[in-house]
Enzyme design. Structure first.
Site, mmCIF file in Angstrom:
data_model
loop_
_atom_site.group_PDB
_atom_site.id
_atom_site.type_symbol
_atom_site.label_atom_id
_atom_site.label_comp_id
_atom_site.label_asym_id
_atom_site.label_seq_id
_atom_site.Cartn_x
_atom_site.Cartn_y
_atom_site.Cartn_z
ATOM 1 N N HIS A 60 -27.574 -69.693 18.631
ATOM 2 C CA HIS A 60 -27.467 -71.071 19.145
ATOM 3 C C HIS A 60 -28.847 -71.621 19.480
ATOM 4 O O HIS A 60 -29.462 -71.232 20.471
ATOM 5 C CB HIS A 60 -26.578 -71.076 20.393
ATOM 6 C CG HIS A 60 -26.256 -72.449 20.897
ATOM 7 N ND1 HIS A 60 -24.969 -72.914 21.038
ATOM 8 C CD2 HIS A 60 -27.053 -73.481 21.296
ATOM 9 C CE1 HIS A 60 -24.986 -74.150 21.506
ATOM 10 N NE2 HIS A 60 -26.248 -74.517 21.672
ATOM 11 N N HIS A 62 -31.410 -75.451 18.984
ATOM 12 C CA HIS A 62 -31.528 -76.848 18.521
ATOM 13 C C HIS A 62 -32.924 -77.002 17.929
ATOM 14 O O HIS A 62 -33.883 -77.315 18.646
ATOM 15 C CB HIS A 62 -31.332 -77.814 19.691
ATOM 16 C CG HIS A 62 -29.958 -77.767 20.277
ATOM 17 N ND1 HIS A 62 -29.002 -78.717 20.012
ATOM 18 C CD2 HIS A 62 -29.370 -76.856 21.084
ATOM 19 C CE1 HIS A 62 -27.879 -78.398 20.660
ATOM 20 N NE2 HIS A 62 -28.082 -77.266 21.316
ATOM 21 N N GLN A 155 -24.208 -85.231 19.254
ATOM 22 C CA GLN A 155 -24.775 -85.202 20.614
ATOM 23 C C GLN A 155 -24.199 -86.281 21.528
ATOM 24 O O GLN A 155 -23.980 -86.050 22.712
ATOM 25 C CB GLN A 155 -26.298 -85.362 20.524
ATOM 26 C CG GLN A 155 -27.026 -85.474 21.843
ATOM 27 C CD GLN A 155 -27.146 -84.153 22.583
ATOM 28 O OE1 GLN A 155 -27.931 -83.288 22.213
ATOM 29 N NE2 GLN A 155 -26.338 -83.974 23.625
ATOM 30 N N HIS A 213 -20.030 -77.326 21.539
ATOM 31 C CA HIS A 213 -20.579 -77.308 22.901
ATOM 32 C C HIS A 213 -19.398 -77.635 23.811
ATOM 33 O O HIS A 213 -18.920 -78.764 23.827
ATOM 34 C CB HIS A 213 -21.654 -78.384 23.059
ATOM 35 C CG HIS A 213 -22.986 -78.000 22.512
ATOM 36 N ND1 HIS A 213 -23.204 -77.777 21.192
ATOM 37 C CD2 HIS A 213 -24.179 -77.783 23.151
ATOM 38 C CE1 HIS A 213 -24.479 -77.443 21.016
ATOM 39 N NE2 HIS A 213 -25.094 -77.438 22.184
ATOM 40 N N GLU A 216 -19.905 -77.703 28.949
ATOM 41 C CA GLU A 216 -21.254 -77.387 29.451
ATOM 42 C C GLU A 216 -21.542 -78.284 30.650
ATOM 43 O O GLU A 216 -22.306 -79.242 30.583
ATOM 44 C CB GLU A 216 -22.323 -77.580 28.360
ATOM 45 C CG GLU A 216 -23.687 -77.061 28.825
ATOM 46 C CD GLU A 216 -24.807 -77.334 27.856
ATOM 47 O OE1 GLU A 216 -24.588 -78.012 26.838
ATOM 48 O OE2 GLU A 216 -25.934 -76.864 28.124
ATOM 49 N N ASP A 312 -30.995 -71.368 22.663
ATOM 50 C CA ASP A 312 -30.580 -72.767 22.851
ATOM 51 C C ASP A 312 -31.725 -73.751 22.648
ATOM 52 O O ASP A 312 -31.672 -74.595 21.764
ATOM 53 C CB ASP A 312 -29.927 -72.962 24.237
ATOM 54 C CG ASP A 312 -29.079 -74.225 24.324
ATOM 55 O OD1 ASP A 312 -28.920 -74.912 23.296
ATOM 56 O OD2 ASP A 312 -28.578 -74.517 25.414
HETATM 57 FE FE FE2 Z 1 -26.845 -76.270 22.862
#
Ligand code: FE2
Length: 417
Positions: A60, A62, A155, A213, A216, A312
């Site tokens: 995971h 980005h 997102q 996701h 979170e 992440d």
């Molecule tokens: Fe993430």
């Protein structure tokens, strides 16, 4: 004659045992593993008793936002939501070159530290889809030395604006490997539930993996994991589905958490915790006691469910630190989740190796075994515990049968008696 012969290794096997071996590689495949191999090879490396392991798996990250820290401003509050605001501004200036350069730099940084399999999220909330386009091009550019999976990640929510649902469909047509989501950030709870159903619909239509996701947030009422679990049971595709973060699970009351564990048990879902990021992002609205903000890793693991750890973020609006080192991730996970028993420490290592491979659905080609693609790393360590405790140097990285990186351990000299 073999292409490459690795002598005097200590091979960490999938059952946790360690055996002294030589390893021979031919045409990109592990051709032989034996206590001693006498046949000649074009190239030989003496491992001097170092630990041989399958590569680290970054399950995971980005890559589209990596290395943008401070652009256009630093996240002063340290919250997830200020991070999303900053990224909203920064992504107005994305170009293909910008995305690709930062992604490849980050991947090289990770490969140097033993990572050869990566799942990245690509923000697909912008009409241009530049982040996705860039990361799909990077997937192709790096494929000879690192395997990259790209998740189409909305997102700003699939239903956060009128165009986003269409962009998700477009992302599937462009070739994203997995469908992403962010139900807890959709405009309403109902939109969040609807988004999970839409994600499963897209995954089935295009035959893709799922990585959401999910929850979170510290809100103990954020309960999209049960929706993901229910959809996975009905679709019969749990092993192809990943719930990332699930930090609210750490805040649920125990009566609900135990009921949920029963449901999850039926799913074969994969879970990803991102301890470096969640220990810093979550708990920001708490005074004291302050929550750790990480999902119930130990309990999920004890129940036999597949849990992996991800980095992440590397120097982006959500996390200003990080070098892409998966042993840092395992170490933080060990601390935050209080996994200090011997089997628990070993499990933390597995969460950045074998478990990550299972999350990525690549177990069939992952592992240091005869007949499998020759991807492996050599660590200056005795065992998993030693590797995590000292953040061991990765001395050699072998990718697709060839030496990709070698690193000399640093040398320290004591100058007094
Ligand atoms: Fe993430």
């Amino acid at each position: 004659m073999y292409d490459l012969l690795l002598r005097h290794g200590q091979l960490l096997q999938s059952d946790g045992t360690i055996v002294a071996v030589d390893l021979a590689i031919q045409q990109g495949v592990i051709a032989a593993i034996a206590p001693q191999i006498t046949e000649p090879a074009k190239q030989e490396l003496d491992l001097q008793g170092q630990l041989v392991s399958p590569p680290f798996v970054e399950s995971h990250i980005h890559l589209d936002s990596a290395l943008t820290v401070g652009e256009p401003r630093w996240n002063q509050s340290g919250t997830l939501f200020e991070g999303i605001e900053i990224w909203r501004d920064r992504k107005q200036n994305l170009s293909l070159e910008d995305v690709k350069t930062r992604a490849i730099t980050t991947l090289k940084q990770q490969a140097m530290q033993g990572v050869l399999f990566v799942r990245t999220h690509a923000d697909v909330s912008e009409a241009s889809l530049i982040a996705l386009q860039g990361l799909l091009e990077v997937r192709e550019t790096v494929k000879d030395w690192i395997t990259l999976q790209v998740v189409a990640f909305p997102q700003d929510g699939i239903f956060g604006s009128s165009q986003n649902d269409h962009l998700m469909e477009q992302a599937m047509e462009m070739g994203a490997d997995a469908v992403g989501g962010i139900p807890h950030y959709e405009l309403t709870r109902e939109d969040g539930v609807k988004s999970v159903h839409r994600i499963f619909e897209l995954a089935q239509k295009y035959d893709r993996l799922i990585d959401i996701h999910c929850d979170e947030i510290d809100d103990d009422q954020s309960r999209f994991l049960e929706v993901v679990g229910a959809c996975a049971i009905r679709a019969g595709m749990g092993s192809r589905v990943t719930a990332s973060h699930t930090t609210a699970f750490g805040s649920y009351n125990n009566a609900y958490a135990f009921k949920l564990l029963g449901l999850l048990h039926r799913t074969e879902l994969n879970f990803i915790a991102n301890p470096l990021i969640n220990i810093t992002l979550q708990g920001r609205t708490d005074t004291y006691p302050k929550r750790r903000g990480v999902t119930r890793v130990k309990e999920l693991w004890q129940q036999g469910m597949n849990v992996s750890f991800g980095h992440d973020c590397v120097q982006d609006p959500w996390y200003s630190l990080g070098t892409g080192n998966m042993l840092d991730v395992a170490s933080m996970g060990l601390h935050v989740c209080q996994m200090t028993g011997t089997a628990e420490i070993d499990a933390c290592y597995d969460m950045v190796t074998w478990n990550g491979a299972r999350t990525l659905n690549i177990s069939d080609r992952y592992g240091v075994e005869v007949g499998k693609p020759a991807n492996l790393i050599v660590l200056d360590a005795r065992d998993r515990y030693d590797a995590i405790r000292r953040r061991a140097i990765v001395s050699y990285v072998i990718s697709q049968g060839k030496l990709l990186v070698s690193t000399e351990p640093p040398k320290t000299i004591w100058h007094r008696e």
